[in-house]
Write a protein that holds these residues in place. Sequence first.
Motif, short mmCIF file in Angstrom:
data_model
loop_
_atom_site.label_atom_id
_atom_site.label_comp_id
_atom_site.label_asym_id
_atom_site.label_seq_id
_atom_site.Cartn_x
_atom_site.Cartn_y
_atom_site.Cartn_z
N MET A 73 0.82 -1.20 0.00
CA MET A 73 0.00 0.00 0.00
C MET A 73 0.86 1.26 0.00
SD MET A 73 -3.16 -1.13 2.43
CE MET A 73 -4.17 0.29 2.05
N GLN A 74 1.97 1.23 0.73
CA GLN A 74 2.86 2.40 0.77
C GLN A 74 3.58 2.60 -0.56
OE1 GLN A 74 5.24 1.55 4.23
NE2 GLN A 74 3.86 2.67 5.59
N ALA A 75 3.83 1.54 -1.30
CA ALA A 75 4.51 1.63 -2.58
C ALA A 75 3.56 1.99 -3.72
CB ALA A 75 5.22 0.31 -2.89
N SER A 76 2.28 1.99 -3.45
CA SER A 76 1.28 2.25 -4.49
C SER A 76 1.39 3.69 -5.01
CB SER A 76 -0.12 2.02 -3.94
OG SER A 76 -1.09 2.48 -4.85
N PRO A 77 1.26 3.88 -6.32
CA PRO A 77 1.25 5.24 -6.85
C PRO A 77 -0.05 5.97 -6.50
CG PRO A 77 0.92 3.65 -8.61
CD PRO A 77 1.22 2.87 -7.37
N HIS A 78 -1.03 5.25 -5.99
CA HIS A 78 -2.33 5.83 -5.65
C HIS A 78 -2.51 5.96 -4.14
CE1 HIS A 78 -3.32 5.22 -9.83
NE2 HIS A 78 -2.98 3.95 -9.71
N LYS A 79 -1.42 6.07 -3.41
CA LYS A 79 -1.52 6.09 -1.95
C LYS A 79 -2.17 7.35 -1.40
CE LYS A 79 3.25 7.56 -1.27
NZ LYS A 79 4.54 7.13 -0.78
N GLU A 80 -2.33 8.38 -2.22
CA GLU A 80 -2.94 9.62 -1.75
C GLU A 80 -4.47 9.55 -1.76
OE1 GLU A 80 -1.04 11.87 -0.38
OE2 GLU A 80 0.70 10.67 -0.93
N ILE A 81 -5.04 8.52 -2.34
CA ILE A 81 -6.49 8.39 -2.39
C ILE A 81 -6.99 8.04 -0.99
CG2 ILE A 81 -8.42 7.04 -3.33
CD1 ILE A 81 -6.70 6.58 -5.82
N PRO A 82 -7.96 8.80 -0.47
CA PRO A 82 -8.47 8.51 0.88
C PRO A 82 -9.24 7.18 0.90
CG PRO A 82 -9.76 10.25 -0.14
CD PRO A 82 -8.61 9.95 -1.06
N LEU A 83 -9.03 6.43 1.95
CA LEU A 83 -9.69 5.13 2.09
C LEU A 83 -10.71 5.13 3.22
CD1 LEU A 83 -6.67 2.73 1.57
CD2 LEU A 83 -8.44 3.34 -0.07
N THR A 84 -11.15 6.29 3.65
CA THR A 84 -12.10 6.37 4.74
C THR A 84 -13.47 5.90 4.24
OG1 THR A 84 -10.91 8.29 5.55
CG2 THR A 84 -13.09 7.88 6.49
N PRO A 85 -14.04 4.87 4.87
CA PRO A 85 -15.34 4.38 4.41
C PRO A 85 -16.45 5.38 4.76
CG PRO A 85 -14.68 3.22 6.39
CD PRO A 85 -13.52 4.11 5.99
N LYS A 86 -17.45 5.45 3.89
CA LYS A 86 -18.60 6.30 4.16
C LYS A 86 -19.46 5.62 5.21
CE LYS A 86 -18.81 8.27 -0.46
NZ LYS A 86 -19.62 8.40 -1.67
N ARG A 87 -19.92 6.39 6.15
CA ARG A 87 -20.80 5.85 7.19
C ARG A 87 -22.24 6.15 6.78
NH1 ARG A 87 -17.58 2.41 9.62
NH2 ARG A 87 -15.72 3.40 10.42
N VAL A 88 -23.04 5.12 6.72
CA VAL A 88 -24.44 5.27 6.35
C VAL A 88 -25.29 4.83 7.53
CG1 VAL A 88 -26.22 4.52 4.73
CG2 VAL A 88 -23.86 4.76 3.95
N ARG A 89 -26.23 5.67 7.88
CA ARG A 89 -27.12 5.34 8.99
C ARG A 89 -28.11 4.29 8.52
NH1 ARG A 89 -28.05 6.56 13.75
NH2 ARG A 89 -27.80 8.54 14.70
N MET A 90 -28.16 3.20 9.24
CA MET A 90 -29.05 2.10 8.89
C MET A 90 -30.36 2.25 9.64
SD MET A 90 -27.27 0.31 6.76
CE MET A 90 -28.10 -1.23 6.68
N PRO A 91 -31.47 1.97 8.98
CA PRO A 91 -32.75 2.05 9.68
C PRO A 91 -32.85 0.98 10.76
CG PRO A 91 -33.05 1.12 7.49
CD PRO A 91 -31.63 1.56 7.60
N VAL A 92 -33.50 1.30 11.84
CA VAL A 92 -33.66 0.38 12.96
C VAL A 92 -35.12 -0.03 13.04
CG1 VAL A 92 -33.40 0.06 15.44
CG2 VAL A 92 -31.77 1.48 14.18
N ARG A 93 -35.36 -1.32 13.14
CA ARG A 93 -36.74 -1.80 13.25
C ARG A 93 -37.17 -1.85 14.69
NH1 ARG A 93 -37.21 -7.42 10.67
NH2 ARG A 93 -35.47 -7.76 12.05
N ASP A 94 -38.44 -1.62 14.92
CA ASP A 94 -39.00 -1.79 16.26
C ASP A 94 -39.15 -3.28 16.53
OD1 ASP A 94 -39.21 0.90 16.73
OD2 ASP A 94 -41.24 1.05 15.90
N VAL A 95 -38.74 -3.70 17.70
CA VAL A 95 -38.82 -5.11 18.09
C VAL A 95 -39.60 -5.20 19.39
CG1 VAL A 95 -37.49 -7.14 18.71
CG2 VAL A 95 -36.61 -5.58 17.00
#
Length: 97
Positions: A73-95
């Motif tokens: 990963m450090q040797a990659s020419p694309h190492k400047e691309i951010p790898l932070t995953p997007k956080r998506v709020r998931m719906p919660v069901r009533d139980v």
Amino acid sequence: MTRTEPPVKSAPPAARWPLQDAKTRFSEVVRRARDEGPQLVTVHGRDEVVVVAADEFRRLKGDRTGAALVEAMQASPHKEIPLTPKRVRMPVRDVEL
């Protein structure tokens, strides 16, 4: 008179052990794996498993530290691309409990 060529020397084939013989002579299978190299165990004439020395197994398995991945990963020419995953709020069901 015909002259014959000496046989060509090749690496010895891996030792083959039918399962019953391997079970009966397991200590010898282990000793040979350590001293001579991998020992092949067959079941009904088919190759099934290979007995190898622990050092050879560790060498083949490799180190699981993740160092190779970090280096790649450090040797990659694309190492400047951010790898932070997007956080998506998931719906919660009533139980009902």
